[in-house]
Design an enzyme around this catalytic site. Structure first.
Site, PDB file in Angstrom:
ATOM      1  N   HIS A   1       4.555  -1.909  -1.155  1.00 23.65           N
ATOM      2  CA  HIS A   1       4.851  -0.565  -0.628  1.00 23.65           C
ATOM      3  C   HIS A   1       6.380  -0.447  -0.452  1.00 23.65           C
ATOM      4  CE1 HIS A   1       4.213   3.254   1.054  1.00 23.65           C
ATOM      5  NE2 HIS A   1       3.590   2.967   2.178  1.00 23.65           N
TER       6      HIS A   1
ATOM      7  N   ARG B   1      11.133   7.928   6.183  1.00 27.99           N
ATOM      8  CA  ARG B   1      10.566   7.940   4.831  1.00 27.99           C
ATOM      9  C   ARG B   1      11.240   9.056   4.028  1.00 27.99           C
ATOM     10  NH1 ARG B   1       5.481   5.919   3.858  1.00 27.99           N
ATOM     11  NH2 ARG B   1       6.075   6.312   1.706  1.00 27.99           N
TER      12      ARG B   1
ATOM     13  N   CYS C   1       4.129   1.055  10.094  1.00 25.11           N
ATOM     14  CA  CYS C   1       4.281   2.035   9.002  1.00 25.11           C
ATOM     15  C   CYS C   1       3.423   3.278   9.219  1.00 25.11           C
ATOM     16  CB  CYS C   1       3.942   1.382   7.669  1.00 25.11           C
ATOM     17  SG  CYS C   1       2.249   0.788   7.589  1.00 25.11           S
TER      18      CYS C   1
ATOM     19  N   GLN D   1       8.150   2.303   1.715  1.00 24.69           N
ATOM     20  CA  GLN D   1       8.024   2.040   3.149  1.00 24.69           C
ATOM     21  C   GLN D   1       9.117   1.078   3.599  1.00 24.69           C
ATOM     22  OE1 GLN D   1       5.635   3.354   5.418  1.00 24.69           O
ATOM     23  NE2 GLN D   1       7.140   2.475   6.803  1.00 24.69           N
TER      24      GLN D   1
ATOM     25  N   ARG E   1       0.422   6.411  -6.223  1.00 23.22           N
ATOM     26  CA  ARG E   1      -0.222   5.529  -5.240  1.00 23.22           C
ATOM     27  C   ARG E   1      -1.583   5.164  -5.803  1.00 23.22           C
ATOM     28  NH1 ARG E   1      -0.990   6.188   1.209  1.00 23.22           N
ATOM     29  NH2 ARG E   1       1.192   5.572   1.007  1.00 23.22           N
TER      30      ARG E   1
ATOM     31  N   ASP F   1       0.921  -3.902  10.997  1.00 24.19           N
ATOM     32  CA  ASP F   1       0.250  -2.899  10.157  1.00 24.19           C
ATOM     33  C   ASP F   1      -1.244  -3.027  10.404  1.00 24.19           C
ATOM     34  OD1 ASP F   1      -0.319  -0.998   8.209  1.00 24.19           O
ATOM     35  OD2 ASP F   1      -0.046  -2.372   6.514  1.00 24.19           O
TER      36      ASP F   1
HETATM   37  N1   CP Z   1       3.001   4.745   5.786  1.00 27.92           N
HETATM   38  C1   CP Z   1       2.418   5.450   4.808  1.00 27.92           C
HETATM   39  O1   CP Z   1       2.583   5.187   3.628  1.00 27.92           O
HETATM   40  O2   CP Z   1       1.658   6.494   5.236  1.00 27.92           O
HETATM   41  P1   CP Z   1       0.677   7.383   4.354  1.00 27.92           P
HETATM   42  O3   CP Z   1      -0.479   6.503   3.946  1.00 27.92           O
HETATM   43  O4   CP Z   1       0.259   8.486   5.280  1.00 27.92           O
HETATM   44  O5   CP Z   1       1.420   7.898   3.154  1.00 27.92           O
HETATM   45  N1  NVA Z   2      -1.526  -1.605   4.436  1.00 26.98           N
HETATM   46  C1  NVA Z   2      -1.899  -0.217   4.547  1.00 26.98           C
HETATM   47  C2  NVA Z   2      -0.679   0.656   4.550  1.00 26.98           C
HETATM   48  C3  NVA Z   2      -0.943   2.120   4.705  1.00 26.98           C
HETATM   49  C4  NVA Z   2       0.309   2.948   4.627  1.00 26.98           C
HETATM   50  C5  NVA Z   2      -2.846   0.157   3.416  1.00 26.98           C
HETATM   51  O1  NVA Z   2      -2.612  -0.290   2.282  1.00 26.98           O
HETATM   52  O2  NVA Z   2      -3.808   0.858   3.670  1.00 26.98           O
END
Ligand code: CP
Ligand code: NVA
Length: 321
Positions: free
Chosen positions: A134, A297, A269, A137, A107, A229
């Site tokens: 993502h 997930r 999400c 997700q 990530r 989101d």
């Molecule tokens: N939805 C999601 O990716 O959550 P986290 O940021 O907690 O991993």
């Molecule tokens: N769009 C959000 C998703 C978090 C899971 C971010 O990138 O922070």
């Protein structure tokens, strides 16, 4: 599904519509087996390394638990603890790691970092969120929609809010599975043109439609599911004040939910910010399936891990199950 072996998941377009459908089928079986107490450990002896340059609750925990349930191991690599934090290149790190481990979940901010990692490794790289995508997700989102609504093809999903990483992967996922996706974002926050192009190309093959609606209430009309989101993603903290103002008319509240079908579900999400992108009434209300979505997930990613890290015959056997 057997053709997923050795692949990366950088964006959902790395998988064909058929592969996505197979992954969802496998996720369904793995979820059912897990609930029945069946042990299935095809990843015994395999190690997944995880690199997180941004915070995470769901991705971090679900990947670790998923690997453990499948018999494998997880190694958390903090940049500060490895030489990458002192300037060793992504390329060299990737080449070294691939001599020891079986897959990397990452990530990070720039999507190109993930592409560089994938280019220099022979092992599967899984994108656990970048500024642009993502995909893990989206797999869980599709699994949730399938569980809640049955056949994905022909469903109407409305996404209201920021044209961000979550929406980009949802566009790929909807287009690959025949979902009609209606998008509403404030001006200036639309999804990337490249994703429109890719999604439209996919949609031609599956009968999906991806449409844009300046008015969120028009997008929500007659929808089977409404998705939103956060308005300020990780890395956009400085823009937060401006974004809160720009997005105010795009809040998912009961009035907006009432434009959708009476049995419409609400998806997010998570993490969510109550009274910003969604009211507490909707997020904590009877139409919300966000915690099942979060649980999924785990199941969707277990299918992904089996497909990418597992042995070919093991995957085939599971699919005959
Ligand atoms: N939805 C999601 O990716 O959550 P986290 O940021 O907690 O991993
Ligand atoms: N769009 C959000 C998703 C978090 C899971 C971010 O990138 O922070």
């Amino acid at each position: 599904l057997t053709s997923c072996e050795g692949k990366d998941l950088l964006t959902l377009t790395d998988f064909s519509p058929e592969e996505i459908t197979s992954l969802l089928d496998l996720a369904y079986v793995l979820k059912k087996d897990h609930k029945n107490g069946t042990t299935y450990q095809p990843l015994a002896g395999k190690t997944l390394a995880m690199i997180f340059d941004k915070p995470s609750t769901r991705t971090r925990v679900s990947f670790e638990v998923g690997m453990v349930q499948l018999g494998g191991h997880v190694m958390n690599l903090n940049r500060q603890d490895i030489q990458m934090g002192r300037g060793e290149t992504v390329e060299d790190t990737a080449k070294v790691l691939s001599r020891y481990i079986d897959g990397i979940l990452i990530r990070t901010f720039d999507h190109q970092t993930v592409e560089t990692l994938a280019k220099h490794t022979s092992i599967p790289i899984i994108n656990g969120l970048t500024d642009h995508y993502h995909p893990c997700q989206a797999l869980a989102d599709l699994l949730t929609l399938q569980e809640e609504k049955g056949n994905l093809s022909g469903l109407k999903l409305a996404y209201i809010g920021d044209g961000n990483n979550v929406l980009h992967s949802l566009m790929h996922g909807a287009a690959a599975t025949g979902i009609h996706l209606a998008i509403s974002t404030p001006p200036g926050y639309e999804p990337l043109p490249i994703v429109w192009k890719e999604a439209n190309e996919l949609a031609k093959k599956t009968g999906s439609t991806i449409t844009f609606h300046p008015n969120p209430y028009t997008a929500a009309e007659n929808a089977d599911a409404i998705y939103t989101d956060v308005w300020a993603s990780m890395g956009q903290e400085k823009e937060k004040e401006k974004r809160l103002q720009d997005f105010m008319d795009y809040q998912v509240n009961q009035a907006l939910m009432d434009k959708a079908k009476t049995d419409a579900i609400f998806l997010h999400c998570l993490p969510a910010y109550r009274e910003w992108e969604v009211t507490a009434e909707v997020l904590d209300g009877p139409q919300s399936v966000v915690f099942n979505q979060a649980e999924n997930r785990l199941h969707a990613q277990k299918a992904l891990l089996v497909a990418l890290l597992g042995e070919r015959q093991v995957v085939s056997k599971e699919m005959d199950h």
